[in-house]
Motif scaffolding. Structure first.
Motif, PDB file in Angstrom:
ATOM      1  N   THR A   1       6.694   6.419  -0.316  1.00 14.24           N
ATOM      2  CA  THR A   1       6.263   6.175  -1.620  1.00 14.24           C
ATOM      3  C   THR A   1       5.450   6.992  -2.593  1.00 14.24           C
ATOM      4  O   THR A   1       5.571   7.467  -3.932  1.00 14.24           O
ATOM      5  N   ARG A   2       4.991   7.663  -1.690  1.00 10.11           N
ATOM      6  CA  ARG A   2       3.489   8.586  -2.400  1.00 10.11           C
ATOM      7  C   ARG A   2       5.069   9.537  -2.170  1.00 10.11           C
ATOM      8  O   ARG A   2       4.746  10.717  -3.800  1.00 10.11           O
TER       9      ARG A   2
ATOM     10  N   ARG B   1       6.542  12.189 -11.048  1.00  8.25           N
ATOM     11  CA  ARG B   1       5.834  12.686 -11.939  1.00  8.25           C
ATOM     12  C   ARG B   1       5.729  13.790 -11.854  1.00  8.25           C
ATOM     13  O   ARG B   1       4.749  14.562 -13.094  1.00  8.25           O
TER      14      ARG B   1
ATOM     15  N   LYS C   1       1.012  -1.252   0.098  1.00  4.56           N
ATOM     16  CA  LYS C   1       0.088   0.222   0.157  1.00  4.56           C
ATOM     17  C   LYS C   1       0.967   1.245  -0.582  1.00  4.56           C
ATOM     18  O   LYS C   1       1.925   1.305   0.392  1.00  4.56           O
ATOM     19  N   PRO C   2       0.215   2.297  -0.473  1.00  8.50           N
ATOM     20  CA  PRO C   2       1.439   3.150  -0.014  1.00  8.50           C
ATOM     21  C   PRO C   2       1.775   3.547   0.702  1.00  8.50           C
ATOM     22  O   PRO C   2       0.336   4.076   1.990  1.00  8.50           O
ATOM     23  N   THR C   3       2.987   4.763   1.093  1.00  6.99           N
ATOM     24  CA  THR C   3       3.161   5.454   1.972  1.00  6.99           C
ATOM     25  C   THR C   3       3.577   6.736   1.852  1.00  6.99           C
ATOM     26  O   THR C   3       4.059   6.648   0.535  1.00  6.99           O
ATOM     27  N   PRO C   4       4.055   7.240   3.694  1.00  7.80           N
ATOM     28  CA  PRO C   4       4.937   8.419   2.874  1.00  7.80           C
ATOM     29  C   PRO C   4       5.374   8.819   1.730  1.00  7.80           C
ATOM     30  O   PRO C   4       6.165   9.464   1.371  1.00  7.80           O
TER      31      PRO C   4
ATOM     32  N   ALA D   1       7.058   8.773  -5.984  1.00  7.30           N
ATOM     33  CA  ALA D   1       6.503   9.407  -7.067  1.00  7.30           C
ATOM     34  C   ALA D   1       5.589  10.177  -7.593  1.00  7.30           C
ATOM     35  O   ALA D   1       5.860  10.978  -8.713  1.00  7.30           O
ATOM     36  N   PHE D   2       5.945  11.578  -6.348  1.00  6.01           N
ATOM     37  CA  PHE D   2       5.427  12.571  -6.838  1.00  6.01           C
ATOM     38  C   PHE D   2       6.625  13.725  -6.933  1.00  6.01           C
ATOM     39  O   PHE D   2       6.216  14.809  -8.656  1.00  6.01           O
TER      40      PHE D   2
END
Length: 213
Positions: free
Chosen positions: A123-124, A131, A118-121, A127-128
């Motif tokens: 991984t977010r 992106r 599941k996404p975590t701080p 990705a941010f």
């Protein structure tokens, strides 16, 4: 085993080829530029030269392999255009299926989630950033990884955040965000060693572990 390595002349690719040779594997290296072939390989490595758009050359490189390693990663050059590694990865996967090669080991960042993660701080954030600021590279790595995860092959994607040009470290952590304690930095030598070890280890088949020091 006979292992074909794509991205074999890159910083991690070269180290991966060396690890595979040290472990007793036969290696075919696929490279774009013959001038980047290390002289130290000598006749120990079969070399196939071609672009990632060259389906015939890719087929030649994959023929006879027991496993494929991809050390390919998106260019960080802001002048780069297109997503050649997405179509190139498609050519590799198609060649593997033609030649009944099941094992694939590739690379990515935690911008790509493991199927059960599941996404975590972290991984977010990972990705941010691409992106938002490196969209072409983000689209390329996600496009490559989506094909691999949906290929039906016995794949493993080794993820890492901050590769360093340091020697192998005494400790390498491997696991998944949200369940395991992981760091950010990892030596390229440890990435290569972990990647090579996956060739005949089914622990992470169908998984995308993160490694760090």
């Amino acid at each position: 085993m006979h292992v074909t390595v794509f991205g074999a002349t890159g910083a991690i690719g070269r180290l991966t080829v060396a690890e595979l040779l040290e472990r007793g594997h036969q290696v075919t290296a696929y490279a774009r530029n013959p001038q980047k072939i290390p002289a130290t390989w000598g006749d120990r490595v079969r070399v196939v030269i071609g672009e990632m758009s060259d389906q015939a050359a890719i087929d030649t490189a994959v023929a006879g392999a027991d496993a494929v390693v991809s050390a390919l990663g998106p260019s960080m050059d802001r002048k780069a255009t297109g997503t050649p590694l997405v179509s190139g990865t498609g050519h590799v996967l198609a060649a593997m299926k033609r030649h009944n090669v099941r094992r694939y080991v590739g690379h990515a960042t935690p911008a790509i989630l493991d199927p059960r993660e599941k996404p975590t701080p972290v991984t977010r954030l990972i990705a941010f950033m691409p992106r938002t600021f490196m969209r072409r590279a983000y689209d390329e790595i996600t496009g490559m990884s989506d094909q691999i995860k949906n290929s039906g092959l016995d794949w493993t994607i080794v993820r890492f955040i901050a590769p360093k040009n340091t020697p192998k470290q005494a400790r390498v952590r491997a696991g998944f965000f949200g369940t395991d304690k992981l760091g950010f930095a990892v030596s390229r030598a440890d990435i290569a060693a972990f990647t090579a070890a996956q060739i005949d280890d089914d622990t992470y088949v169908g998984r995308a572990p993160v490694i760090s020091n």
